[in-house]
Design a protein around this motif. Structure first.
Motif, PDB file in Angstrom:
ATOM      1  N   TRP A   1       0.826  -1.209   0.000  1.00 16.82           N
ATOM      2  CA  TRP A   1       0.000   0.000   0.000  1.00 16.82           C
ATOM      3  C   TRP A   1       0.860   1.259   0.000  1.00 16.82           C
ATOM      4  CZ3 TRP A   1       0.375  -3.908   3.382  1.00 16.82           C
ATOM      5  CH2 TRP A   1       1.073  -3.679   4.571  1.00 16.82           C
ATOM      6  N   LEU A   2       2.116   1.113   0.438  1.00 17.50           N
ATOM      7  CA  LEU A   2       3.022   2.255   0.522  1.00 17.50           C
ATOM      8  C   LEU A   2       4.437   1.744   0.686  1.00 17.50           C
ATOM      9  CD1 LEU A   2       3.686   5.299   0.985  1.00 17.50           C
ATOM     10  CD2 LEU A   2       3.118   4.960   3.388  1.00 17.50           C
ATOM     11  N   GLY A   3       5.356   2.266  -0.105  1.00 17.15           N
ATOM     12  CA  GLY A   3       6.736   1.838   0.041  1.00 17.15           C
ATOM     13  C   GLY A   3       7.694   2.762  -0.674  1.00 17.15           C
ATOM     14  N   ILE A   4       8.983   2.565  -0.386  1.00 13.47           N
ATOM     15  CA  ILE A   4      10.046   3.370  -0.998  1.00 13.47           C
ATOM     16  C   ILE A   4      11.251   2.470  -1.226  1.00 13.47           C
ATOM     17  CG2 ILE A   4      10.949   4.104   1.252  1.00 13.47           C
ATOM     18  CD1 ILE A   4      11.644   6.812  -0.057  1.00 13.47           C
ATOM     19  N   SER A   5      12.014   2.763  -2.256  1.00 15.03           N
ATOM     20  CA  SER A   5      13.237   2.000  -2.520  1.00 15.03           C
ATOM     21  C   SER A   5      14.452   2.872  -2.263  1.00 15.03           C
ATOM     22  CB  SER A   5      13.258   1.481  -3.957  1.00 15.03           C
ATOM     23  OG  SER A   5      13.628   2.511  -4.861  1.00 15.03           O
ATOM     24  N   LYS A   6      15.605   2.235  -2.089  1.00 12.32           N
ATOM     25  CA  LYS A   6      16.848   2.969  -1.864  1.00 12.32           C
ATOM     26  C   LYS A   6      17.246   3.779  -3.091  1.00 12.32           C
ATOM     27  CE  LYS A   6      18.697  -0.281   1.558  1.00 12.32           C
ATOM     28  NZ  LYS A   6      19.775  -1.268   1.867  1.00 12.32           N
ATOM     29  N   ARG A   7      16.667   3.467  -4.233  1.00 15.36           N
ATOM     30  CA  ARG A   7      16.949   4.214  -5.455  1.00 15.36           C
ATOM     31  C   ARG A   7      15.958   5.378  -5.648  1.00 15.36           C
ATOM     32  NH1 ARG A   7      21.021   2.080  -8.114  1.00 15.36           N
ATOM     33  NH2 ARG A   7      21.553  -0.103  -7.716  1.00 15.36           N
ATOM     34  N   GLY A   8      15.152   5.631  -4.633  1.00 14.76           N
ATOM     35  CA  GLY A   8      14.302   6.813  -4.656  1.00 14.76           C
ATOM     36  C   GLY A   8      12.948   6.633  -5.307  1.00 14.76           C
ATOM     37  N   ARG A   9      12.544   5.401  -5.538  1.00 12.55           N
ATOM     38  CA  ARG A   9      11.202   5.141  -6.090  1.00 12.55           C
ATOM     39  C   ARG A   9      10.221   5.011  -4.931  1.00 12.55           C
ATOM     40  NH1 ARG A   9      11.560   3.611 -11.471  1.00 12.55           N
ATOM     41  NH2 ARG A   9       9.617   2.418 -11.464  1.00 12.55           N
ATOM     42  N   LEU A  10       9.112   5.719  -5.019  1.00 12.97           N
ATOM     43  CA  LEU A  10       8.111   5.703  -3.958  1.00 12.97           C
ATOM     44  C   LEU A  10       6.736   5.523  -4.585  1.00 12.97           C
ATOM     45  CD1 LEU A  10       7.794   7.910  -0.830  1.00 12.97           C
ATOM     46  CD2 LEU A  10       5.859   7.814  -2.406  1.00 12.97           C
ATOM     47  N   ALA A  11       5.896   4.712  -3.962  1.00 15.44           N
ATOM     48  CA  ALA A  11       4.524   4.523  -4.440  1.00 15.44           C
ATOM     49  C   ALA A  11       3.590   4.437  -3.248  1.00 15.44           C
ATOM     50  CB  ALA A  11       4.409   3.266  -5.295  1.00 15.44           C
ATOM     51  N   ALA A  12       2.369   4.952  -3.445  1.00 11.78           N
ATOM     52  CA  ALA A  12       1.352   4.909  -2.401  1.00 11.78           C
ATOM     53  C   ALA A  12      -0.007   4.729  -3.053  1.00 11.78           C
ATOM     54  CB  ALA A  12       1.382   6.190  -1.566  1.00 11.78           C
ATOM     55  N   LEU A  13      -0.853   3.939  -2.401  1.00 12.98           N
ATOM     56  CA  LEU A  13      -2.143   3.552  -2.963  1.00 12.98           C
ATOM     57  C   LEU A  13      -3.260   3.820  -1.965  1.00 12.98           C
ATOM     58  CD1 LEU A  13      -3.550   1.654  -5.289  1.00 12.98           C
ATOM     59  CD2 LEU A  13      -3.372  -0.099  -3.512  1.00 12.98           C
ATOM     60  N   THR A  14      -4.391   4.328  -2.469  1.00 12.15           N
ATOM     61  CA  THR A  14      -5.636   4.317  -1.695  1.00 12.15           C
ATOM     62  C   THR A  14      -6.728   3.719  -2.576  1.00 12.15           C
ATOM     63  OG1 THR A  14      -6.545   6.490  -2.338  1.00 12.15           O
ATOM     64  CG2 THR A  14      -4.952   6.453  -0.520  1.00 12.15           C
ATOM     65  N   ASN A  15      -7.685   3.077  -1.940  1.00 11.35           N
ATOM     66  CA  ASN A  15      -8.843   2.568  -2.666  1.00 11.35           C
ATOM     67  C   ASN A  15      -9.872   3.678  -2.850  1.00 11.35           C
ATOM     68  OD1 ASN A  15      -7.605   0.078  -2.619  1.00 11.35           O
ATOM     69  ND2 ASN A  15      -8.829  -0.699  -0.913  1.00 11.35           N
ATOM     70  N   TYR A  16     -10.677   3.558  -3.878  1.00 14.38           N
ATOM     71  CA  TYR A  16     -11.757   4.497  -4.140  1.00 14.38           C
ATOM     72  C   TYR A  16     -13.025   3.969  -3.469  1.00 14.38           C
ATOM     73  CZ  TYR A  16     -14.709   7.722  -6.834  1.00 14.38           C
ATOM     74  OH  TYR A  16     -15.584   8.704  -7.200  1.00 14.38           O
ATOM     75  N   MET A  17     -13.639   4.804  -2.657  1.00 20.61           N
ATOM     76  CA  MET A  17     -14.817   4.380  -1.891  1.00 20.61           C
ATOM     77  C   MET A  17     -15.981   4.039  -2.820  1.00 20.61           C
ATOM     78  SD  MET A  17     -16.760   6.581   1.029  1.00 20.61           S
ATOM     79  CE  MET A  17     -17.839   5.832   2.232  1.00 20.61           C
ATOM     80  N   ASP A  18     -16.399   2.784  -2.774  1.00 25.59           N
ATOM     81  CA  ASP A  18     -17.478   2.321  -3.638  1.00 25.59           C
ATOM     82  C   ASP A  18     -18.027   1.037  -3.024  1.00 25.59           C
ATOM     83  OD1 ASP A  18     -19.210   1.484  -5.612  1.00 25.59           O
ATOM     84  OD2 ASP A  18     -17.789   1.741  -7.264  1.00 25.59           O
ATOM     85  N   ALA A  19     -19.304   1.033  -2.702  1.00 26.88           N
ATOM     86  CA  ALA A  19     -19.903  -0.154  -2.087  1.00 26.88           C
ATOM     87  C   ALA A  19     -20.018  -1.315  -3.065  1.00 26.88           C
ATOM     88  CB  ALA A  19     -21.281   0.192  -1.521  1.00 26.88           C
ATOM     89  N   ARG A  20     -19.932  -1.022  -4.367  1.00 26.09           N
ATOM     90  CA  ARG A  20     -20.061  -2.069  -5.389  1.00 26.09           C
ATOM     91  C   ARG A  20     -18.670  -2.492  -5.861  1.00 26.09           C
ATOM     92  NH1 ARG A  20     -23.380   2.036  -6.109  1.00 26.09           N
ATOM     93  NH2 ARG A  20     -21.944   2.991  -7.579  1.00 26.09           N
ATOM     94  N   GLN A  21     -18.164  -3.565  -5.291  1.00 27.04           N
ATOM     95  CA  GLN A  21     -16.834  -4.064  -5.612  1.00 27.04           C
ATOM     96  C   GLN A  21     -16.930  -5.327  -6.462  1.00 27.04           C
ATOM     97  OE1 GLN A  21     -13.635  -2.658  -4.305  1.00 27.04           O
ATOM     98  NE2 GLN A  21     -15.091  -0.957  -4.146  1.00 27.04           N
TER      99      GLN A  21
END
Length: 274
Positions: A61-81
């Motif tokens: 859901w969230l992380g970083i690498s020593k080479r400076g790559r970073l990513a973060a995720l959130t879900n979109y609120m929706d009762a219909r999955q």
């Protein structure tokens, strides 16, 4: 549900300023199996927690690498999955180990966005000569965007959607980072914001409209920065600082044993590779 506040300043003027200040909550079922944050991957270059849910092992859901790559995720609120959709957590872990630049990666993801339930994805690169932060949400514009330097908030709608809890939390985040606190104090103040269950901002017509299908009791719980219900809520707080010289401070506070009274704090410090 999740929430992320961050300030992006690729060339801070002050020696003690930061290229990135990020504070985030992961909200999830307390009993969903996860691996505590640690280094992993080729050369142990990637730092993140990992999902251990069957069929979704290795996502994050969230992380970083020593080479400076970073990513973060959130879900979109929706009762219909869609129960057959692909696991969104791989969007984070794949970027952290990929070689594509952040915009190209999100461009590739955007062509496959229909395969996933709703999500928002931040992909960033912090390098010696240039920092880049990009955003894509598969419920919004079809193309990813480059983010300009500034302060942003992201929850379970599109980037900067003015949900009341997001606006309130962003104001508190801004107040704290403008105090020019020492790093240890800054981290503690940001964790305090992330763990405040009293920051409930309701009623919120925009959030309730998007959350059609959720119970009123759940909507009330979700209207706080720190979400707390008997079996679901905020189970991880993360604060990431990247200073002008590429020094990274990563602090994560994680619930243990599905018990809101048991927590473990992990701290990592390293310098980005050139």
């Amino acid at each position: 549900m999740c929430i992320i506040f961050f300030k992006f300043d690729p060339r801070p003027a002050s020696k003690n300023a930061y290229r990135l200040i990020l504070a985030a909550n992961r909200d999830e079922l307390y009993n969903r199996p996860s691996k505590l944050v640690d280094f992993w991957g080729s050369g142990n270059e990637v730092l993140s927690g990992l999902d251990l849910e069957e069929g979704k092992e290795g996502g994050s859901w969230l992380g970083i690498s020593k080479r400076g790559r970073l990513a973060a995720l959130t879900n979109y609120m929706d009762a219909r999955q869609n129960p057959d959709a692909q696991g969104r957590g791989f969007l984070v872990s794949n970027f952290l180990t990929d070689s594509l630049d952040s915009y190209s990666y999100l461009k590739k993801v955007s062509s496959q966005g229909h395969l996933y339930n709703g999500f928002n994805l931040l992909a960033a690169e912090f390098k010696a000569k240039e920092d880049t932060v990009c955003y894509y949400g598969n419920k919004g514009n079809p193309e990813p965007i480059f983010l300009k330097p500034g302060i942003y908030g992201l929850s379970n709608s599109l980037l900067e959607t003015p949900w009341r809890k997001l606006q309130h939390g962003k104001r508190l985040f801004t107040d704290v980072i403008n105090q020019n606190l020492p790093s240890d104090s800054l981290v503690q103040e940001l964790l305090h914001i992330l763990n405040n269950e009293e920051l409930r901002q309701t009623p919120d017509p925009a959030m309730e409209s998007q959350g059609e299908g959720y119970s009123q009791s759940m909507l009330l719980a979700l209207a706080a920065v720190c979400v707390r219900t008997p079996g679901y809520g905020t189970r991880t707080n993360t604060v990431i600082l990247i200073d002008r010289d590429g020094n990274v401070s990563f602090t994560e506070r994680t619930m243990l044993n599905s018990d809101i009274n048991q927590w473990k704090t992990s701290c990592f410090n390293f310098k980005l590779l050139e």
